[in-house]
Scaffold this active site. Structure first.
Site: not given
Length: 337
Positions: A10, A12, A34, A86, A92, A124, A155, A184
């Site tokens: 659910a 982004g 979720d 973030r 990160r 992340n 990337d 990453h």
């Protein structure tokens, strides 16, 4: 035909990722988990007239583990975009303490309910969350390093797009498939523009242009965070990148042609070429490199690319290795406390 579970469906990244997966003809069942809002996402996706069925799983409380275990039961492929996104000013590493606990809990669910699944980690910081998943699966005695993937594909997507933008009349992003190695986050990301089809184009750039291009690939996430002005991070491009790796894995299950993608993996002796790679990256246990995919996951590490890089890329690699060592240790320490 496979079952795919999305943990964090659910969010982004989870929503657009689930949409892309719903359209894949090889997916029979889409299992969405979720801790909030997931029934609505599932209902919305279920109206799409593709063949994949959708099921949603929402815990009734923080203590409820049943929803996660049910979502994962029988899954062939598990993708984890779960976690806190973030925000402006956040690195990160700032995300680590929040997301590490989430990832560890989800990994425990995988160990119990779908131990044989391919596991793709998007959450992340990937340089640390992948070791957390590995150590958690080891603790449960179900770890298969050939089936654990840290998703660094964004990337590569950025590297392809950004060099094409410098040559708009001569090329387009789909012309390229730049190998991006290392990790990453920030300076652990090392795009290898000198190798392959971008070599001649890259050499035409001035030193300043090269420096700007590398920096843009390494810190492309900041560009999106700033552009969204506090309203989010790189979600759509990350969803596409996660889907691309998932699609390649699904393709490798049925196709006879060689499928190669870069991924952040555990360099263990069981995987062909991993020991050679480990020597070339200073003994690091985890590193992103191009790998050959097959029915059982990662079949071979294409370590030879490390012997073809330019002197400038070797310098970038040294910086990446130093930072990666700390990131990896952070994840392992968290998981084994």
């Amino acid at each position: 035909m496979v079952k795919v579970a999305v943990l964090g469906a659910a969010g982004g990244i989870g929503q657009p990722l689930s949409l892309l997966l719903k359209l894949n003809a090889n997916i029979k069942e889409l299992s969405l988990f979720d801790v909030v809002n997931v029934p609505g996402v599932g209902a919305d996706l279920s109206h799409i007239n593709s063949d994949a069925t959708t099921e949603t799983h929402l815990p009734s409380s923080k203590e409820d583990k049943t929803a996660l275990l049910t979502a994962l039961k029988g899954a062939n492929l598990v993708i984890i975009p779960a976690g806190v996104p973030r925000k402006p000013g956040m690195t990160r590493d700032d995300l680590f303490n929040i997301n590490a606990s989430i990832i560890k809990s989800l990994a425990e669910g995988i160990a119990q309910s779908s131990p044989d699944a391919f596991v793709l980690v998007i959450s992340n910081p990937v340089n640390s969350t992948v070791p957390i998943v590995a150590e958690t699966l080891k603790k449960h005695g179900v770890y298969n390093p050939s089936k654990l993937f840290g998703v660094t594909t964004l990337d590569i997507v950025r590297a392809n797009t950004f060099i094409a933008q410098l040559y708009p009349t001569d090329s387009k992003p789909t012309d390229f498939n730049v190998n991006v190695i290392g990790g990453h986050s920030g300076e652990t990301i090392v795009p290898l523009y000198s190798v392959g089809s971008t070599g001649k184009l890259y050499e035409k750039l001035s030193e300043e242009q090269k420096k700007t291009l590398i920096n843009r690939v390494q810190f492309g996430g900041d560009e999106v965070v700033q552009a969204k002005n506090g309203a989010g991070s790189a979600t759509l491009s990350m969803a596409y990148a996660g889907y691309r790796l998932a699609e390649s894995i699904l393709k490798s299950l049925t196709s006879s042609e060689e499928v190669v993608e870069c991924t952040f993996l555990n360099l263990v002796p069981e995987i062909k070429g991993a020991e050679e790679a480990k020597k070339l990256v200073g003994g690091l246990d985890y590193f992103s490199l191009p790998v050959k995919l097959g029915k059982n996951g990662i079949e071979e590490v294409k370590y030879e690319i490390l012997t073809k890089i330019s002197d400038d890329e070797k310098k970038l690699l040294e910086v990446a290795k130093e930072q990666l060592a700390k990131n990896i240790e952070k994840g392992v320490s968290f998981a084994t406390q």
